[in-house]
Scaffold this active site. Structure first.
Site, PDB file in Angstrom:
ATOM      1  N   CYS A 189      -3.754  13.729  37.474  1.00 23.82           N
ATOM      2  CA  CYS A 189      -3.555  12.329  37.062  1.00 23.82           C
ATOM      3  C   CYS A 189      -2.055  12.028  36.980  1.00 23.82           C
ATOM      4  CB  CYS A 189      -4.187  12.070  35.693  1.00 23.82           C
ATOM      5  SG  CYS A 189      -5.955  12.346  35.630  1.00 23.82           S
ATOM      6  N   CYS A 249      -2.584 -18.305  26.307  1.00 24.19           N
ATOM      7  CA  CYS A 249      -2.286 -18.161  24.869  1.00 24.19           C
ATOM      8  C   CYS A 249      -1.141 -17.169  24.668  1.00 24.19           C
ATOM      9  CB  CYS A 249      -3.515 -17.675  24.110  1.00 24.19           C
ATOM     10  SG  CYS A 249      -4.959 -18.737  24.241  1.00 24.19           S
ATOM     11  N   ASP A 277      19.633  43.658  16.339  1.00 27.73           N
ATOM     12  CA  ASP A 277      20.951  43.863  15.767  1.00 27.73           C
ATOM     13  C   ASP A 277      20.744  44.211  14.290  1.00 27.73           C
ATOM     14  OD1 ASP A 277      23.837  43.631  15.441  1.00 27.73           O
ATOM     15  OD2 ASP A 277      23.360  41.801  14.328  1.00 27.73           O
TER      16      ASP A 277
END
Length: 816
Positions: A68, A136, A511
């Site tokens: 899509c 409208c 470390d």
């Protein structure tokens, strides 16, 4: 290292960054010329694009698989004036550069919805009631655009939404709309909108399902075949309108997605008189798509929930008064008041008050952290107890949570190697099966291998089986779910590439200083000879109180913690490289190393062996005494973090074979910490380049290696490793920017969860891929004997996709 699409590129400057996957783009010069413009799948370097146009981001609704996203990309990139359109399926986002005026209409034609993402604080969205036609909407637009304080108004009749960029109040906008006979309601939250949209999406599906059921039942009773067929046809129109419309625009943009395949199968079924089959195909497809959309939306909620953590407004202190302001308007340096139980609105430092803060939304820590004046706090965290005043240190867009959201969204937009491979496979697989379906429909009956009706039906079933939906969705949903889960638990994974790499890690190098240990010295041993411990500490406190040496500060802090009182001292003197001296209670005292007392000719036989034993353990020994005798010794060392030992033990249980410690300290210190932490191996007295060699050694032994450090000092080793993991990202911008994975809290507690989550994600991805392939294979086998009906083919496709999504969603809830 080899460069992979969408994965970490280890740069020579000792930092590493995410190579974002770019999509190729095209800029049509004329409406008469159409150029096939697809997203780059990683086969070649993307072409440079001269991007100069307007840029806008949109949130896309309705996508249920990556094809899509490709359809939308192609459709938009063919529009004149759009320079570049990129759709990220995982986050549901569209980014457009160029003329953006037609974007929403084009996306709507393709069968999806595009909603602009509000990048302006002035743009607000409203529902409008009372509109019964497009004119409208036009009337409202024209009226609002003439109102002072309104920069732009856009009204959609079809959605009933109005977007207004305005500086006047919301109440004024509502009032202006009311003047011309309509009602405007501000949208409070996207959740309600999504819920309403979900209900509307199911209404036509339910109605068409009822029609199909009536037609099927009627075919066995008094209904004539014509009425049953009519019911099926109406159901096909209701459920199939959207996919057919989307298929039309997909074909127009030269994209072969599942809408095209499904529409062709349904229309073909109607042509050969299989109306029930055609209606069932369309209905199952619509239902499956709606369920997929609903399920996928859950995977995106982890980021939406993060966005809602920080409050929109805050109380600020102006002189002696309190004033409420939107967080966007608050500047650095202003003082924010946070009451007990409230969320902290912005990053800052406490200037007054003390409290405990629940930092789980940022760091994933389950226990609230005590905060006092001078401590930092983060936006979105919860003030548990006391009222505090916070001086703002970062703007809303620069807070830790804003950066987390940005980084997680970027991570979800990037394709993992598995996903990139599957996308390429699907791009080849779908056209081949489509062509095979045409051969079955046309050539097999043409050469007399059976009737036209028989082979057309089988060809249509083959078209449905050609949809690779479950396969292409198998990886991205799992990755998005896992990244969201990690973010919720205080771990930032920068992309699917690193999630996959974490799942394959067999050795982790740490470390020592600041990672396995606290990174600051503490008093570990106090040995007394001629006086009480309290008296010894009091003398040590007095001697070291004026020194700025880190060891001296450690002893002073320890004495204060033990509530020891300082004595009156005189004639303080620093003995460079050896210690300090002062006169206390009329007697000359010294505090320093062994060499100082050897030069003073103080008898050491009784304590020398014990001092050397402590030094062999990597501890620094401070000797306290006079010119004639030693009164005691204090040993100082870097201590192991409280969670280190348990975290490393869990890592071994999570499938990590080698837990290695790297340090520049001496062998004694390294051995002591290694024993306490129970690491598998340790390497001591290392320079930064030596750490790189250790990583290379581990890789040469066949391990996939991760390196855990602070993201700065350990940059060479981090860059050499397969996976770089930084600690304490909540307080360090550099760590967030440089590492592949960031542990937001300054501890290792979440590392085992990350390893387990990544391994679980890899397992689910493999399950999904194999399940999708097996379902397709079974469907192929059943087509040619005629055992696979059209509705069964659709059910196998949409059903498989839904099962794959639900399986991936288990990662959202995954816990240790």
């Amino acid at each position: 290292m080899e460069r992979e699409s969408c994965c970490s590129s280890k740069q020579s400057d000792q930092t590493f960054s995410v190579i974002k996957e770019n999509d190729s783009s095209c800029n049509n010069q004329s409406e008469d010329i159409e150029t096939d413009c697809c997203s780059n799948s990683g086969n070649s370097e993307p072409a440079e694009v001269n991007i100069q146009g307007e840029q806008q981001e949109y949130r896309i609704s309705g996508m249920d698989c990556p094809s899509c996203a490709l359809t939308i990309e192609k459709g938009l990139n063919n529009v004149n004036g759009i320079e570049k359109a990129t759709v990220h399926y995982n986050t549901g986002k569209l980014k457009v550069v160029g003329k953006v005026a037609e974007v929403e209409k084009v996306v709507q034609k393709l069968g999806f919805t595009a909603e602009p993402i509000n990048h302006s604080k002035n743009i607000k969205t409203y529902h409008v009631e009372g509109m019964d036609c497009g004119s409208c909407a036009q009337s409202i637009e024209n009226h609002l655009n003439s109102v002072a304080g309104v920069a732009n108004a856009s009204v959609s009749f079809s959605t009933g939404k109005m977007k207004v960029d305005h500086e006047i109040s919301v109440e004024d906008i509502v009032s202006e709309v009311k003047k011309i006979g309509y009602k405007a309601i501000p949208i409070e939250g996207r959740a309600k909108e999504t819920e309403a949209k979900s209900h509307n999406e199911y209404r036509p599906i339910v109605f068409s399902g009822i029609l199909i059921a009536l037609g099927f039942i009627g075919s066995f009773t008094i209904l004539s075949p014509i009425i049953s067929t009519l019911l099926y046809a109406i159901a096909m129109v209701i459920s199939g309108y959207k996919p057919v419309k989307s298929a039309f625009f997909a074909v127009k943009s030269r994209s072969l997605d599942m809408n095209v395949l499904m529409s062709a199968a349904a229309i073909g079924a109607a042509i050969i008189g299989e109306w029930f089959e055609g209606a069932t195909v369309v209905w199952l497809f619509a239902l499956g798509t709606a369920l997929q959309n609903q399920s996928i939306e859950k995977t995106r909620k982890s980021i939406q929930n993060l966005m809602e953590l920080a409050p929109a407004e805050a109380w600020i202190k102006v002189g002696s008064e309190l004033k409420k302001k939107p967080v966007e308007d608050i500047r650095v340096g202003e003082t924010v008041i946070v009451k007990p139980g409230d969320r902290i609105p912005l990053d800052g430092d406490i200037i007054e008050g003390e409290t405990s803060v629940n930092q789980a939304p940022i760091t994933g820590e389950s226990i609230p952290v005590d905060k006092n004046s001078g401590d930092s706090v983060y936006a979105g965290t919860i003030n548990e107890s006391g009222s505090i005043e916070v001086r703002v240190t970062k703007l809303v867009e620069d807070t830790a949570i804003a950066k987390i959201i940005h980084l997680v969204e970027e991570a979800q937009e990037q394709k993992a190697p598995t996903q990139a491979f599957i996308d390429k496979f699907a791009n080849i697989y779908t056209p081949i099966v489509f062509a095979l379906a045409l051969v079955v429909i046309v050539f097999l009956p043409l050469f007399g291998f059976g009737s036209w009706g028989e082979w057309i039906y089988k060809g249509l079933a083959l078209l449905v089986v050609a949809c690779p939906c479950a396969l292409v969705i198998s990886t991205p949903v799992a990755i998005v779910s896992a990244i969201g889960n990690a973010a919720k638990n205080g771990v930032l994974i920068k992309g699917g590439t690193f999630l996959e790499k974490a799942g394959a890690i067999k050795a982790i190098a740490f470390d020592k200083t600041g990672t396995l240990t606290e990174g600051k010295p503490v008093v570990s041993d106090v040995k007394v000879i001629t006086q009480s411990e309290h008296e010894l500490l009091s003398i040590a406190f007095t001697l070291e109180n004026y020194s700025t040496h880190p060891i001296a500060k450690t002893i002073v802090a320890y004495a204060k913690e033990k509530q020891v009182q300082v004595k009156q001292g005189q004639l303080f003197k620093t003995i460079t490289g050896k210690g300090v001296q002062a006169t206390i209670d009329g007697k000359l005292y010294f505090a320093g190393n062994l060499k100082l007392f050897e030069e003073l000719n103080v008898p050491l036989d009784a304590m020398k062996r014990e001092i050397q034993e402590l030094q062999s353990q990597g501890k620094t020994v401070v000797v306290i005494g006079t010119e004639t005798k030693i009164t005691g010794i204090i040993a100082v060392s870097d201590s192991l973090r409280p969670a280190t030992a348990s975290a490393l033990k869990e890592l071994k249980g999570a499938g990590v074979d080698e837990v290695v410690m790297l340090t520049g300290d001496n062998q004694g210190t390294a051995k002591r910490i290694a024993d306490e932490a129970s690491v598998t191996r340790y390497f001591a007295e290392l320079m930064p380049e030596d750490k790189v060699n250790v990583i290379k050694q581990l890789r040469s032994e066949g391990y996939h290696v991760a390196m855990v450090g602070d993201g700065i000092n350990d940059a060479p080793a981090l860059a050499t490793s397969d996976l770089g993991i930084a600690m304490g990202g909540a307080g360090t911008d550099t760590a967030m920017e440089t590492a592949d994975i960031v542990l937001m809290a300054d501890n290792l507690e979440k590392l085992p969860h990350t390893m387990k989550l990544s391994r679980k994600a890899l397992a689910i991805i493999k399950q999904n891929i194999w399940f999708s392939l097996i379902v397709k294979l079974i469907a192929f086998v059943l087509i040619f004997p005629g055992w696979l009906t059209l509705w069964m083919a659709v059910l196998s496709d949409t059903g498989a996709a839904l099962i794959v999504i639900l399986n991936a969603l288990r990662l959202v809830k995954f816990k240790e």
